[in-house]
Design a protein around this motif. Structure first.
Motif, short mmCIF file in Angstrom:
data_model
loop_
_atom_site.label_atom_id
_atom_site.label_comp_id
_atom_site.label_asym_id
_atom_site.label_seq_id
_atom_site.Cartn_x
_atom_site.Cartn_y
_atom_site.Cartn_z
N ILE A 132 100.25 -55.96 52.51
CA ILE A 132 100.36 -56.64 54.02
C ILE A 132 101.93 -55.90 54.37
CG2 ILE A 132 101.21 -58.80 55.51
CD1 ILE A 132 97.71 -57.97 55.84
N ALA A 133 102.94 -56.33 53.65
CA ALA A 133 104.06 -55.96 52.93
C ALA A 133 104.06 -54.33 53.65
CB ALA A 133 104.70 -56.97 52.11
N LEU A 134 103.81 -53.71 52.45
CA LEU A 134 103.92 -52.28 52.72
C LEU A 134 103.30 -52.03 54.42
CD1 LEU A 134 103.91 -49.28 51.48
CD2 LEU A 134 101.89 -49.48 51.26
N ALA A 170 116.34 -41.61 49.37
CA ALA A 170 116.55 -41.99 47.74
C ALA A 170 118.08 -43.01 46.60
CB ALA A 170 116.32 -41.03 46.82
N ILE A 171 118.91 -41.82 47.85
CA ILE A 171 119.79 -42.36 46.73
C ILE A 171 119.89 -43.67 48.09
CG2 ILE A 171 122.80 -41.97 47.28
CD1 ILE A 171 120.43 -40.00 45.20
N GLY A 172 119.83 -43.67 49.46
CA GLY A 172 120.37 -44.76 49.52
C GLY A 172 119.37 -46.44 48.77
N ARG A 173 118.52 -46.41 48.48
CA ARG A 173 117.38 -46.75 48.60
C ARG A 173 117.86 -47.66 47.03
NH1 ARG A 173 110.74 -46.10 49.94
NH2 ARG A 173 111.37 -45.54 52.21
N MET A 174 118.51 -47.09 46.26
CA MET A 174 118.94 -47.22 44.94
C MET A 174 119.40 -48.35 45.27
SD MET A 174 120.17 -43.73 42.45
CE MET A 174 122.09 -44.04 43.75
N PHE A 175 120.44 -48.57 46.18
CA PHE A 175 121.14 -49.76 46.41
C PHE A 175 120.83 -50.59 47.06
CE2 PHE A 175 123.88 -45.54 46.40
CZ PHE A 175 125.30 -45.83 46.11
N SER A 176 119.70 -51.07 46.96
CA SER A 176 119.00 -52.42 47.29
C SER A 176 117.50 -52.68 46.20
CB SER A 176 118.36 -52.36 48.46
OG SER A 176 117.60 -53.09 49.54
N ASP A 177 118.70 -53.34 45.83
CA ASP A 177 117.11 -54.23 45.03
C ASP A 177 115.58 -55.32 45.65
OD1 ASP A 177 115.69 -55.05 42.60
OD2 ASP A 177 117.04 -56.75 42.05
N SER A 178 114.94 -54.38 47.04
CA SER A 178 114.36 -55.62 47.50
C SER A 178 113.18 -54.82 47.47
CB SER A 178 114.65 -55.03 48.96
OG SER A 178 115.13 -53.54 49.64
N PHE A 179 112.29 -54.75 48.11
CA PHE A 179 110.90 -54.50 48.37
C PHE A 179 110.68 -52.45 48.44
CE2 PHE A 179 106.51 -52.64 50.87
CZ PHE A 179 105.70 -52.64 50.17
N ILE A 226 112.38 -56.06 53.25
CA ILE A 226 112.88 -57.18 52.50
C ILE A 226 111.85 -58.51 53.82
CG2 ILE A 226 115.17 -59.24 53.66
CD1 ILE A 226 116.65 -56.45 52.64
N MET A 227 111.62 -58.60 55.02
CA MET A 227 111.11 -59.28 56.05
C MET A 227 109.75 -58.82 55.72
SD MET A 227 111.56 -60.57 58.43
CE MET A 227 112.49 -60.73 60.41
N ALA A 228 109.58 -58.25 55.20
CA ALA A 228 107.62 -58.05 54.69
C ALA A 228 107.51 -58.52 53.71
CB ALA A 228 106.92 -56.29 55.24
N VAL A 263 115.67 -49.52 58.79
CA VAL A 263 115.38 -49.56 59.53
C VAL A 263 113.94 -49.90 58.62
CG1 VAL A 263 112.91 -49.10 60.06
CG2 VAL A 263 115.02 -49.01 61.73
N VAL A 264 114.00 -49.35 57.52
CA VAL A 264 113.02 -48.98 55.93
C VAL A 264 113.79 -50.20 55.42
CG1 VAL A 264 112.63 -47.75 53.73
CG2 VAL A 264 112.46 -46.86 56.43
N ILE A 265 114.67 -50.83 55.10
CA ILE A 265 114.70 -51.05 53.96
C ILE A 265 114.44 -52.77 54.62
CG2 ILE A 265 116.75 -52.76 52.41
CD1 ILE A 265 117.72 -49.70 51.51
N GLY A 266 115.39 -53.11 55.72
CA GLY A 266 115.29 -54.14 56.97
C GLY A 266 113.63 -54.91 56.72
N SER A 267 113.58 -54.14 57.45
CA SER A 267 112.00 -54.45 57.18
C SER A 267 110.52 -54.50 56.39
CB SER A 267 111.09 -52.86 58.69
OG SER A 267 110.89 -52.18 57.56
#
Length: 234
Positions: free
Chosen positions: A39-41, A174-183, A27-29, A21-25
């Motif tokens: 607006i993205a935040l 924090a650990i999971g978001r390391m694996f996403s080069d996104s918003f 990316i979409m935003a 949810v956090v990462i997918g939204s």
């Protein structure tokens, strides 16, 4: 499936979905906001609030819906869950967070395996994470059971905006978001500072909760208050 297995599965799946949810939204935003970070935040915040509320309601009756190693540690120390479950909970939360990042990438046809390059560091960021996590634990410990999901979701939504770090408040996040080069990502080099600040914040939250709670009566006082035997005045 045994009770322990059900709890661990719920924590793994719930944490994975939370990160999706956090990462997918995010990316979409980022794709739809046309470079407008505010607006993205906002879009990221609204999706996270709604998703977190639903996930707590769905998985809470099974595992407690921690989705957060800091919460699991506090609950184990307080005796609200068996201490032997703390380590397995944390392991599946961390694994679930990583899988959630990959799931988000798959849904948006992005490269599955990636690392964030978004640096989040500095004293302000660390203080913000400590504040965010302290507040989260305070809400969890003091909220009426029937309102935990709504209060936690609302607090996290507010903390997205009043903290400099946008309120991860969760070592697994924090650990999971390391694996996403996104918003929503965080550079691997920045994650340890966040995790330490979050654990410190969790301790502060517990301390504040204790300070706000009435002191338990001492045994002598308790005995005196319940003793109905008549006393001689002589």
């Amino acid at each position: 499936m045994g009770e322990t297995s059900r709890k661990l599965f719920a924590e793994a799946l719930g944490t994975a979905l939370l990160l999706a949810v956090v990462i997918g939204s995010g990316i979409m935003a980022e794709r739809l906001a046309g470079g407008n970070v505010a607006i993205a935040l906002l879009a990221n915040t609204l999706a996270t609030v709604g998703g977190l509320y639903i996930l707590i309601e769905v998985f809470g009756p099974v595992s407690g819906a921690h989705f957060n190693p800091a919460v699991s540690l506090v609950m184990a120390v307080r005796g609200a869950m068996p201490r032997a479950l703390a380590a397995p909970y944390i392991v599946v939360q961390l694994g679930g967070a990583m899988l959630g990042a990959w799931l988000a990438h798959a849904m948006f046809d992005a490269t599955i395996f990636q690392f964030s390059t978004k640096v989040r560091s500095g004293m302000g960021q660390w203080i913000a994470e400590a504040v965010a996590t302290a507040g989260l634990l305070l809400v969890i410990l003091r909220a009426p059971a029937s309102r935990v999901a709504a209060m936690v979701a609302c607090y996290i939504g507010a903390a997205y905006w009043f903290t400099a770090s946008t309120s991860f408040a969760n070592p697994a996040a924090a650990i999971g978001r390391m694996f996403s080069d996104s918003f929503a990502g965080i550079a691997p080099a920045s994650a340890p500072g966040f995790v330490i600040a979050e654990l410190v914040g969790a301790g502060i939250g517990v301390a504040v909760h204790k300070a706000l709670s009435p002191a338990a009566p001492t045994p002598d006082i308790a005995a005196t208050s319940t003793d109905t035997t008549p006393h001689s005045s002589s």
